[in-house]
Write a protein that holds these residues in place. Structure first.
Motif, PDB file in Angstrom:
ATOM      1  N   VAL A  75       9.834   2.079  19.450  1.00 27.29           N
ATOM      2  CA  VAL A  75      11.044   2.711  18.915  1.00 27.29           C
ATOM      3  C   VAL A  75      12.234   1.758  18.963  1.00 27.29           C
ATOM      4  CG1 VAL A  75      12.741   4.533  19.315  1.00 27.29           C
ATOM      5  CG2 VAL A  75      10.317   5.065  19.446  1.00 27.29           C
ATOM      6  N   LEU A  76      12.337   0.998  20.032  1.00 28.32           N
ATOM      7  CA  LEU A  76      13.495   0.133  20.233  1.00 28.32           C
ATOM      8  C   LEU A  76      13.371  -1.218  19.531  1.00 28.32           C
ATOM      9  CD1 LEU A  76      14.279   0.893  23.988  1.00 28.32           C
ATOM     10  CD2 LEU A  76      15.397   1.812  21.952  1.00 28.32           C
ATOM     11  N   GLY A  77      12.313  -1.393  18.761  1.00 27.83           N
ATOM     12  CA  GLY A  77      12.203  -2.593  17.946  1.00 27.83           C
ATOM     13  C   GLY A  77      11.395  -3.725  18.531  1.00 27.83           C
ATOM     14  N   TYR A  78      10.757  -3.498  19.669  1.00 25.48           N
ATOM     15  CA  TYR A  78       9.848  -4.489  20.224  1.00 25.48           C
ATOM     16  C   TYR A  78       8.496  -4.362  19.497  1.00 25.48           C
ATOM     17  CZ  TYR A  78      13.219  -4.813  24.073  1.00 25.48           C
ATOM     18  OH  TYR A  78      14.367  -4.984  24.811  1.00 25.48           O
ATOM     19  N   LYS A  79       7.638  -5.323  19.700  1.00 24.00           N
ATOM     20  CA  LYS A  79       6.310  -5.271  19.095  1.00 24.00           C
ATOM     21  C   LYS A  79       5.253  -5.443  20.196  1.00 24.00           C
ATOM     22  CE  LYS A  79       7.896  -7.023  14.629  1.00 24.00           C
ATOM     23  NZ  LYS A  79       7.755  -8.100  13.606  1.00 24.00           N
ATOM     24  N   PRO A  80       5.057  -4.392  20.979  1.00 28.86           N
ATOM     25  CA  PRO A  80       4.123  -4.492  22.114  1.00 28.86           C
ATOM     26  C   PRO A  80       2.669  -4.516  21.663  1.00 28.86           C
ATOM     27  CG  PRO A  80       4.905  -2.250  21.893  1.00 28.86           C
ATOM     28  CD  PRO A  80       5.693  -3.068  20.897  1.00 28.86           C
ATOM     29  N   ARG A  81       1.843  -5.197  22.447  1.00 28.47           N
ATOM     30  CA  ARG A  81       0.393  -5.206  22.274  1.00 28.47           C
ATOM     31  C   ARG A  81      -0.233  -4.537  23.485  1.00 28.47           C
ATOM     32  NH1 ARG A  81      -1.874  -9.860  22.840  1.00 28.47           N
ATOM     33  NH2 ARG A  81      -3.579  -9.731  21.336  1.00 28.47           N
ATOM     34  N   ASP A 100     -10.239   0.305  32.374  1.00 29.44           N
ATOM     35  CA  ASP A 100      -9.904   0.873  33.678  1.00 29.44           C
ATOM     36  C   ASP A 100      -8.392   1.006  33.851  1.00 29.44           C
ATOM     37  OD1 ASP A 100     -10.467   1.720  36.337  1.00 29.44           O
ATOM     38  OD2 ASP A 100     -10.111  -0.301  37.082  1.00 29.44           O
ATOM     39  N   HIS A 101      -7.661   0.092  33.248  1.00 29.37           N
ATOM     40  CA  HIS A 101      -6.206   0.062  33.380  1.00 29.37           C
ATOM     41  C   HIS A 101      -5.617  -0.424  32.057  1.00 29.37           C
ATOM     42  CE1 HIS A 101      -2.290  -0.319  35.183  1.00 29.37           C
ATOM     43  NE2 HIS A 101      -2.276  -1.628  35.131  1.00 29.37           N
ATOM     44  N   MET A 102      -4.473   0.139  31.687  1.00 27.90           N
ATOM     45  CA  MET A 102      -3.816  -0.270  30.459  1.00 27.90           C
ATOM     46  C   MET A 102      -2.542  -1.046  30.786  1.00 27.90           C
ATOM     47  SD  MET A 102      -2.579   1.961  27.160  1.00 27.90           S
ATOM     48  CE  MET A 102      -0.989   2.481  27.780  1.00 27.90           C
ATOM     49  N   ILE A 103      -2.366  -2.206  30.145  1.00 27.45           N
ATOM     50  CA  ILE A 103      -1.153  -3.010  30.303  1.00 27.45           C
ATOM     51  C   ILE A 103      -0.630  -3.380  28.919  1.00 27.45           C
ATOM     52  CG2 ILE A 103      -1.755  -3.912  32.583  1.00 27.45           C
ATOM     53  CD1 ILE A 103      -2.844  -6.410  31.258  1.00 27.45           C
ATOM     54  N   LEU A 104       0.557  -3.947  28.883  1.00 28.96           N
ATOM     55  CA  LEU A 104       1.205  -4.298  27.621  1.00 28.96           C
ATOM     56  C   LEU A 104       1.692  -5.735  27.659  1.00 28.96           C
ATOM     57  CD1 LEU A 104       3.515  -1.125  27.317  1.00 28.96           C
ATOM     58  CD2 LEU A 104       1.233  -1.410  26.336  1.00 28.96           C
ATOM     59  N   THR A 105       1.778  -6.350  26.505  1.00 31.28           N
ATOM     60  CA  THR A 105       2.478  -7.629  26.380  1.00 31.28           C
ATOM     61  C   THR A 105       3.483  -7.526  25.243  1.00 31.28           C
ATOM     62  OG1 THR A 105       0.836  -8.582  24.858  1.00 31.28           O
ATOM     63  CG2 THR A 105       0.529  -8.989  27.222  1.00 31.28           C
ATOM     64  N   VAL A 106       4.545  -8.311  25.360  1.00 29.82           N
ATOM     65  CA  VAL A 106       5.605  -8.359  24.355  1.00 29.82           C
ATOM     66  C   VAL A 106       5.962  -9.817  24.113  1.00 29.82           C
ATOM     67  CG1 VAL A 106       8.009  -7.788  23.849  1.00 29.82           C
ATOM     68  CG2 VAL A 106       6.546  -6.099  24.969  1.00 29.82           C
ATOM     69  N   GLY A 158      10.173 -16.756  22.340  1.00 33.40           N
ATOM     70  CA  GLY A 158       9.200 -17.836  22.383  1.00 33.40           C
ATOM     71  C   GLY A 158       8.158 -17.749  23.476  1.00 33.40           C
ATOM     72  N   ARG A 159       8.087 -16.607  24.174  1.00 36.06           N
ATOM     73  CA  ARG A 159       7.104 -16.440  25.246  1.00 36.06           C
ATOM     74  C   ARG A 159       6.459 -15.062  25.155  1.00 36.06           C
ATOM     75  NH1 ARG A 159      10.576 -18.122  30.606  1.00 36.06           N
ATOM     76  NH2 ARG A 159       8.779 -19.242  31.435  1.00 36.06           N
ATOM     77  N   GLN A 160       5.255 -14.961  25.700  1.00 35.78           N
ATOM     78  CA  GLN A 160       4.605 -13.674  25.886  1.00 35.78           C
ATOM     79  C   GLN A 160       4.957 -13.147  27.274  1.00 35.78           C
ATOM     80  OE1 GLN A 160       2.658 -11.745  23.911  1.00 35.78           O
ATOM     81  NE2 GLN A 160       2.643 -13.120  22.144  1.00 35.78           N
ATOM     82  N   TRP A 161       5.218 -11.841  27.367  1.00 34.83           N
ATOM     83  CA  TRP A 161       5.613 -11.230  28.631  1.00 34.83           C
ATOM     84  C   TRP A 161       4.650 -10.103  28.990  1.00 34.83           C
ATOM     85  CZ3 TRP A 161       9.804 -13.206  31.301  1.00 34.83           C
ATOM     86  CH2 TRP A 161      10.594 -14.115  30.593  1.00 34.83           C
ATOM     87  N   LEU A 162       4.156 -10.127  30.229  1.00 34.22           N
ATOM     88  CA  LEU A 162       3.301  -9.064  30.732  1.00 34.22           C
ATOM     89  C   LEU A 162       4.176  -7.919  31.232  1.00 34.22           C
ATOM     90  CD1 LEU A 162       0.516  -7.958  31.705  1.00 34.22           C
ATOM     91  CD2 LEU A 162       0.958  -9.129  33.875  1.00 34.22           C
ATOM     92  N   GLU A 221       1.513  -1.001  43.191  1.00 35.24           N
ATOM     93  CA  GLU A 221       2.098  -2.167  43.843  1.00 35.24           C
ATOM     94  C   GLU A 221       2.260  -3.310  42.855  1.00 35.24           C
ATOM     95  OE1 GLU A 221      -0.122  -3.217  47.320  1.00 35.24           O
ATOM     96  OE2 GLU A 221       0.794  -1.640  48.518  1.00 35.24           O
ATOM     97  N   GLY A 222       2.448  -2.986  41.603  1.00 38.63           N
ATOM     98  CA  GLY A 222       2.534  -4.005  40.570  1.00 38.63           C
ATOM     99  C   GLY A 222       3.919  -4.590  40.401  1.00 38.63           C
ATOM    100  N   ILE A 223       4.065  -5.352  39.335  1.00 33.89           N
ATOM    101  CA  ILE A 223       5.313  -6.062  39.064  1.00 33.89           C
ATOM    102  C   ILE A 223       6.447  -5.079  38.787  1.00 33.89           C
ATOM    103  CG2 ILE A 223       4.174  -8.142  38.238  1.00 33.89           C
ATOM    104  CD1 ILE A 223       4.514  -7.103  35.384  1.00 33.89           C
ATOM    105  N   ARG A 224       7.640  -5.480  39.174  1.00 32.77           N
ATOM    106  CA  ARG A 224       8.811  -4.650  38.900  1.00 32.77           C
ATOM    107  C   ARG A 224       9.501  -5.044  37.603  1.00 32.77           C
ATOM    108  NH1 ARG A 224      11.787  -2.134  44.013  1.00 32.77           N
ATOM    109  NH2 ARG A 224       9.924  -1.454  45.113  1.00 32.77           N
ATOM    110  N   GLU A 225       9.336  -6.295  37.221  1.00 33.86           N
ATOM    111  CA  GLU A 225       9.905  -6.770  35.968  1.00 33.86           C
ATOM    112  C   GLU A 225       8.830  -7.562  35.233  1.00 33.86           C
ATOM    113  OE1 GLU A 225      13.470  -8.957  36.726  1.00 33.86           O
ATOM    114  OE2 GLU A 225      14.563  -7.203  37.446  1.00 33.86           O
ATOM    115  N   PRO A 226       8.948  -7.709  33.920  1.00 41.63           N
ATOM    116  CA  PRO A 226       7.937  -8.449  33.157  1.00 41.63           C
ATOM    117  C   PRO A 226       7.769  -9.877  33.664  1.00 41.63           C
ATOM    118  CG  PRO A 226       9.413  -7.257  31.692  1.00 41.63           C
ATOM    119  CD  PRO A 226      10.011  -7.149  33.059  1.00 41.63           C
ATOM    120  N   LEU A 227       6.534 -10.371  33.587  1.00 35.44           N
ATOM    121  CA  LEU A 227       6.227 -11.748  33.966  1.00 35.44           C
ATOM    122  C   LEU A 227       5.886 -12.559  32.720  1.00 35.44           C
ATOM    123  CD1 LEU A 227       3.840 -11.511  37.064  1.00 35.44           C
ATOM    124  CD2 LEU A 227       6.251 -12.135  37.063  1.00 35.44           C
ATOM    125  N   PRO A 228       6.345 -13.799  32.641  1.00 30.57           N
ATOM    126  CA  PRO A 228       5.895 -14.667  31.545  1.00 30.57           C
ATOM    127  C   PRO A 228       4.385 -14.861  31.628  1.00 30.57           C
ATOM    128  CG  PRO A 228       7.753 -15.645  32.721  1.00 30.57           C
ATOM    129  CD  PRO A 228       7.285 -14.497  33.544  1.00 30.57           C
TER     130      PRO A 228
END
Length: 284
Positions: free
Chosen positions: A93-99, A118-124, A128-132, A139-146
């Motif tokens: 909705v906000l104009g990102y293109k998640p995978r 087993d688990h669903m994750i996204l990348t954006v 110039g970089r892909q972000w997880l 206990e996962g990441i709090r902010e996206p990781l390159p």
């Protein structure tokens, strides 16, 4: 703004502004890494990671309208498919293109990786970089990781790294000076609908953490609050880098009050607390 209006029409009754209010964001900007980081963190600080539906007679169905109704309107939480499924819609909705990607979680009780989906994750892809992105892991990441092999980053007293080995990526965390894997995944794009079979499995299998444990966990600015079975666990990240945990035992008649007062969750069905051992399972 056109894309927002389109999704309002497509998903009847779904308003991204209600989601933003739910997670404490008052205004949005064009897609950027800064904005993505804020969305990701605020989701985790506002919407719990929980399995409560499974233990109060509610069926979890992977439908964006139903996820919106549960997590935004009813102010509940959910497990990975629900949290990341809603976040997928928000980013679109906000104009990102998640995978959408499929991950296999390493079970902390059995040490075995789960099956596909087993688990669903996204990348954006941004700047110039892909972000997880992952707002559906306790206990996962709090902010996206390159998405870069060997990347290490400290987030609120926990250190994460991404490792790649022959096409498989591993998200790992450093605990007591040892790296341990949280989950592994490949970069093959998936569709949201492909997770429906595993969503059913997670709700019914005695090898599923979600089936065996009634829990609710919410990230805090400097820690985490977790209900599980008959326990309330407070985790605090101290300024000197220590992790301090305190546990309170709960009686049956205290649990619903804890969920309401500490997590803002009101359950409608009959709730049966559960904290059983998982049956071992092996996968190809």
């Amino acid at each position: 703004m056109k894309v927002v209006h389109f999704y309002k029409l497509f998903f009847l009754g779904m308003d991204v502004n209600a989601y933003l209010h739910r997670v404490g964001i008052t205004a949005t900007t064009a897609p950027s890494v800064v904005a993505l980081r804020e969305l990701h963190r605020q989701h985790l600080l506002s919407i719990p990671f929980e399995s409560l539906s499974i233990h109060c007679g509610e069926k979890i169905i992977l439908d964006h309208g139903l996820l919106y109704e549960k997590l935004v309107v009813k102010r509940r939480g959910g497990f990975c498919y629900e949290n990341n499924g809603l976040f997928l819609w928000v980013l679109q909705v906000l104009g990102y293109k998640p995978r959408v990607l499929s991950a296999k979680v390493k079970n902390t009780f059995t040490g075995v990786y789960g099956p596909p989906f087993d688990h669903m994750i996204l990348t954006v892809e941004l700047e110039g970089r892909q972000w997880l992105c992952d707002v559906g892991f306790g206990e996962g990441i709090r902010e996206p990781l390159p998405l870069e092999a060997g990347w290490e980053e400290e987030q609120d007293n926990l250190v994460y790294r991404l490792r790649e080995d022959q096409g498989e990526w591993f998200l790992e965390t450093n605990k007591d000076s040892n790296w341990s894997s949280l989950y592994k995944f490949t970069l093959e794009a998936k569709h949201f609908e492909e997770f429906k079979e595993m969503c059913e499995y997670q709700q019914t299998s005695p090898s599923s953490f979600f089936f065996c444990k009634s829990f609710c966990s919410l990230q805090l600015p400097r820690g985490r609050l977790t209900y599980m079975g008959h326990r309330l666990i407070q985790t605090e990240f101290t300024e000197n880098g220590e992790v301090v945990k305190t546990t309170q035992q709960l009686k049956d008649d205290e649990i619903l009050d804890v969920l309401r007062n500490r997590f803002g969750i009101v359950l409608s069905g009959k709730f049966v607390p559960k904290d059983e051992e998982l049956l071992p399972a092996t996968y190809d």
